[in-house]
Design a protein around this motif. Structure first.
Motif, PDB file in Angstrom:
ATOM      1  N   UNK A   1       0.838  -1.196   0.000  1.00  0.00           N
ATOM      2  CA  UNK A   1       0.000   0.000   0.000  1.00  0.00           C
ATOM      3  C   UNK A   1       0.877   1.251   0.000  1.00  0.00           C
ATOM      4  N   UNK A   2       1.902   1.269   0.846  1.00  0.00           N
ATOM      5  CA  UNK A   2       2.772   2.454   0.894  1.00  0.00           C
ATOM      6  C   UNK A   2       3.506   2.634  -0.434  1.00  0.00           C
ATOM      7  N   UNK A   3       3.971   1.548  -1.014  1.00  0.00           N
ATOM      8  CA  UNK A   3       4.667   1.636  -2.303  1.00  0.00           C
ATOM      9  C   UNK A   3       3.742   2.207  -3.370  1.00  0.00           C
ATOM     10  N   UNK A   4       2.504   1.754  -3.395  1.00  0.00           N
ATOM     11  CA  UNK A   4       1.549   2.245  -4.393  1.00  0.00           C
ATOM     12  C   UNK A   4       1.329   3.750  -4.240  1.00  0.00           C
ATOM     13  N   UNK A   5       1.161   4.211  -3.001  1.00  0.00           N
ATOM     14  CA  UNK A   5       0.966   5.638  -2.765  1.00  0.00           C
ATOM     15  C   UNK A   5       2.244   6.406  -3.099  1.00  0.00           C
ATOM     16  N   UNK A   6       3.404   5.839  -2.714  1.00  0.00           N
ATOM     17  CA  UNK A   6       4.669   6.498  -3.001  1.00  0.00           C
ATOM     18  C   UNK A   6       4.916   6.664  -4.490  1.00  0.00           C
TER      19      UNK A   6
ATOM     20  N   UNK B   1       9.847   4.336   3.646  1.00  0.00           N
ATOM     21  CA  UNK B   1       8.483   4.438   4.145  1.00  0.00           C
ATOM     22  C   UNK B   1       7.779   3.097   4.205  1.00  0.00           C
ATOM     23  N   UNK B   2       8.022   2.256   3.185  1.00  0.00           N
ATOM     24  CA  UNK B   2       7.418   0.918   3.193  1.00  0.00           C
ATOM     25  C   UNK B   2       7.944   0.093   4.362  1.00  0.00           C
TER      26      UNK B   2
END
Length: 306
Positions: free
Chosen positions: A78-83, A96-97
């Protein structure tokens, strides 16, 4: 429930003692650092070795390890997708991930496993998965995406195998698998050294709280809030859904996996960020905020599932 609350009370009291020691300066300016190094390099490896050397490996390498792996991948994804969508960059997104999914299985995981769950070996699957699985992948990505890695790639990949906590855990697993019985004159001093791990870690953490600055006052606020939300709420929820809904875990087994997933972001993530010169503020603030939030989250988990 009463036993869980008692366990957290024990942890809180020792952390409070550490804070007082830090305020009074009884151990000097390097007190927290010395205690942390003692726990990391000596006491924690000894504790995990003695715990795993006599542990039932069918418990260590059970479905709970798969729950940990899948919940970690879910929140990190999820964090990677948003990043990627926000254009945060590969290095910062990687940090962040990690802050979203890499739990503090050593500094806080071991004390909580001992005093709340009653068995230090319950944190070993998480610790081994992170050190031997997640860390090499993350460091490889950081090596390829930044100019901060000064060591050869092969040395970065072997970093987990030079980690004393990982080596102590792997040695304990090897002894258990081989069915070796270590004689008392060898076993007893190792066990005595391992007994220092929990109080050393908690005292060091308490000392480190002195002088901490308030987070969420920088341009990284959005990324920090996302990482903390995923770590404090998203990962334990994902672990609960997988454990209960997919793997059919219940009772103590369900409590174990959710509690370990609800641990805050690991402190060594700031070391990775600093080494590569990327996402340092993101790592520092995510660790601090997720650690503060972990107390009410863990108490809620214990109240609901305990």
């Amino acid at each position: 429930m009463q036993g869980v609350l008692s366990g957290f009370l024990v942890i809180a009291v020792v952390i409070g003692v550490g804070y007082v020691i830090g305020r009074r300066g009884n151990l000097g300016a390097q007190g927290s650092e010395v205690l942390t190094k003692l726990a990391f390099h000596v006491a924690s490896p000894a504790l995990l070795f003695t715990t795993l050397a006599r542990a039932d490996l069918s418990v260590v390498f059970s479905g709970r390890l798969l729950v940990t792996a899948l919940s970690t991948a879910a929140v990190a994804g999820v964090f990677v997708a948003v990043g990627v969508a926000r254009g945060w960059g590969v290095g910062r997104t990687t940090i962040g991930a990690l802050c979203s999914s890499y739990v503090n299985s050593g500094n806080l995981g071991i004390p909580i496993a001992v005093y709340v769950l009653g068995d230090a070996s319950l944190v070993a699957p998480v610790l081994l998965f992170q050190l031997v699985g997640v860390t090499p992948v993350a460091l490889t990505i950081l090596d390829l995406s930044t100019a901060g890695g000064k060591q050869p790639l092969w040395r970065r990949l072997l970093t987990p195998l030079r980690n004393p906590v990982a080596l102590g855990s792997l040695a304990g697993v090897a002894v258990s698998a081989a069915g070796v019985r270590i004689p008392g004159p060898v076993w007893d001093p190792v066990q005595l050294i391992g007994d220092m791990a929990v109080p050393a870690v908690l005292l060091a953490f308490g000392i480190s709280l002195r002088g901490s600055t308030l987070p969420l006052r920088s341009g990284d606020r959005g990324a920090v809030l996302l990482a903390v939300g995923l770590k404090a709420v998203g990962q334990p929820l994902a672990a609960w859904a997988l454990a209960a809904g997919v793997f059919g875990l219940h009772g103590a087994h369900l409590l174990d996996v959710v509690v370990t997933s609800a641990l805050p972001a690991a402190q060594n993530l700031f070391t990775y960020a600093s080494s590569y010169g990327v996402g340092e503020r993101l790592a520092r603030e995510s660790i601090l905020v997720s650690t503060a939030l972990s107390v009410p989250v863990l108490l809620t988990v214990a109240a609901v599932l305990g």
